[in-house]
Scaffold this active site. Structure first.
Site, PDB file in Angstrom:
ATOM      1  N   SER A  58       0.820  -1.219   0.000  1.00 18.48           N
ATOM      2  CA  SER A  58       0.000   0.000   0.000  1.00 18.48           C
ATOM      3  C   SER A  58       0.852   1.265   0.000  1.00 18.48           C
ATOM      4  CB  SER A  58      -0.904   0.013   1.242  1.00 18.48           C
ATOM      5  OG  SER A  58      -1.724  -1.121   1.241  1.00 18.48           O
TER       6      SER A  58
HETATM    7  N1  SAM Z   1       0.004  -5.397   4.195  1.00 23.28           N
HETATM    8  C1  SAM Z   1       0.759  -5.651   2.997  1.00 23.28           C
HETATM    9  C2  SAM Z   1       2.101  -5.016   3.018  1.00 23.28           C
HETATM   10  O1  SAM Z   1       2.460  -4.340   4.013  1.00 23.28           O
HETATM   11  O2  SAM Z   1       2.830  -5.205   2.030  1.00 23.28           O
HETATM   12  C3  SAM Z   1       0.000  -5.291   1.742  1.00 23.28           C
HETATM   13  C4  SAM Z   1      -1.114  -6.194   1.506  1.00 23.28           C
HETATM   14  S1  SAM Z   1      -1.770  -6.304  -0.111  1.00 23.28           S
HETATM   15  C5  SAM Z   1      -2.539  -4.752  -0.315  1.00 23.28           C
HETATM   16  C6  SAM Z   1      -3.103  -7.440   0.261  1.00 23.28           C
HETATM   17  C7  SAM Z   1      -2.635  -8.836   0.565  1.00 23.28           C
HETATM   18  O3  SAM Z   1      -3.746  -9.581   1.064  1.00 23.28           O
HETATM   19  C8  SAM Z   1      -2.138  -9.596  -0.659  1.00 23.28           C
HETATM   20  O4  SAM Z   1      -0.837 -10.039  -0.427  1.00 23.28           O
HETATM   21  C9  SAM Z   1      -3.109 -10.758  -0.776  1.00 23.28           C
HETATM   22  O5  SAM Z   1      -2.533 -11.940  -1.259  1.00 23.28           O
HETATM   23  C10 SAM Z   1      -3.589 -10.911   0.655  1.00 23.28           C
HETATM   24  N2  SAM Z   1      -4.845 -11.624   0.859  1.00 23.28           N
HETATM   25  C11 SAM Z   1      -5.986 -11.552   0.124  1.00 23.28           C
HETATM   26  N3  SAM Z   1      -6.935 -12.359   0.651  1.00 23.28           N
HETATM   27  C12 SAM Z   1      -6.369 -12.957   1.742  1.00 23.28           C
HETATM   28  C13 SAM Z   1      -6.836 -13.885   2.721  1.00 23.28           C
HETATM   29  N4  SAM Z   1      -8.079 -14.387   2.714  1.00 23.28           N
HETATM   30  N5  SAM Z   1      -5.987 -14.256   3.700  1.00 23.28           N
HETATM   31  C14 SAM Z   1      -4.718 -13.766   3.758  1.00 23.28           C
HETATM   32  N6  SAM Z   1      -4.230 -12.894   2.861  1.00 23.28           N
HETATM   33  C15 SAM Z   1      -5.039 -12.475   1.875  1.00 23.28           C
END
Ligand code: SAM
Length: 216
Positions: free
Chosen positions: A61
């Site tokens: 993000s």
């Molecule tokens: N917080 C992260 C960082 O600091 O880099 C950025 C996160 S990114 C915007 C969203 C993440 O959520 C992705 O890596 C995606 O694979 C993960 N995601 C989506 N659905 C998920 C789920 N049900 N459980 C765990 N992770 C999930």
């Protein structure tokens, strides 16, 4: 200008804009610059206030978004916290710096579990546990939590996440449509188990995919 100087300017801009409000968040941002959590070719862009690509078609993000969520979460030393959507591991590192104890973070894409673990190790972060799985169900073994931060957009507030909050606990979660438009919700669990929801306005996150998120 070197990466550290560029990053310092980004952080001071966020402070000036009132997006970083607390000294603890400012210090955490300065300790863990975003360039430590992206691939080599993106490091020179890490100070820009916009999302950046990470492996598996996901994103880390924008700094202002991370600042807003951390300030809303109001993390204090000793709090038990869970992040859903580890991605690069950057937000988990910041959370760990704020709570100064173990942080649990869950990621559904194995490639990113490994990417985040590598980044965290290189950055010298020791108290983050990266778990592989569907975070829309929360993480029952280490529940209940003082705070849960979800960094992916959900169709609705997942019930298990509310269940896994302590009384007075808070969940910060984007809720809305699949196609990159959600409202950032602050969900507070009251002592009687009911919830208070405050809407902090429009945000754009990749989808939360899972049993209590969007279907694949
Ligand atoms: N917080 C992260 C960082 O600091 O880099 C950025 C996160 S990114 C915007 C969203 C993440 O959520 C992705 O890596 C995606 O694979 C993960 N995601 C989506 N659905 C998920 C789920 N049900 N459980 C765990 N992770 C999930």
């Amino acid at each position: 200008m070197d990466l550290d100087e560029l990053w310092r300017r980004t952080v001071e801009n966020l402070v000036r804009e009132g997006l970083i409000r607390s000294d603890s968040v400012r210090r955490a941002f300065l300790k863990y610059p975003r360039y430590l959590f992206v691939e080599e070719r993106y490091k020179k862009y890490a100070h820009l206030d916009e999302p950046l690509p990470i492996p598996a078609g996901q994103t880390v993000s924008a700094p202002h978004m991370v600042a807003i969520m951390l300030e809303l979460a109001d993390l204090m030393p000793g709090m038990k916290v869970l992040e859903i959507g580890t991605g690069s591991g950057w937000n988990a590192a910041l959370m760990a710096e704020l709570v100064k104890t173990d942080v649990y973070t869950i990621e559904r894409i194995l490639e990113l579990v490994e990417f985040a673990r590598r980044n965290l190790q290189r950055a010298g972060v020791k108290n983050v546990h990266v778990i592989s799985g569907d975070g829309s169900k929360g993480l029952p073994p280490t529940a209940p939590y003082d705070r849960i931060i979800v960094t992916a957009g959900a169709p609705r507030v997942p019930e298990p996440l509310v269940e896994q909050l302590k009384p007075d606990g808070k969940l910060i979660i984007p809720v809305g449509s699949y196609h990159l438009w959600q409202n950032l919700l602050e969900v507070t669990k009251k002592k009687d188990g009911s919830v208070k929801v405050k809407n902090h306005g429009g945000v754009a996150f990749v989808p939360l995919i899972g049993e209590f998120g969007w279907k694949e």
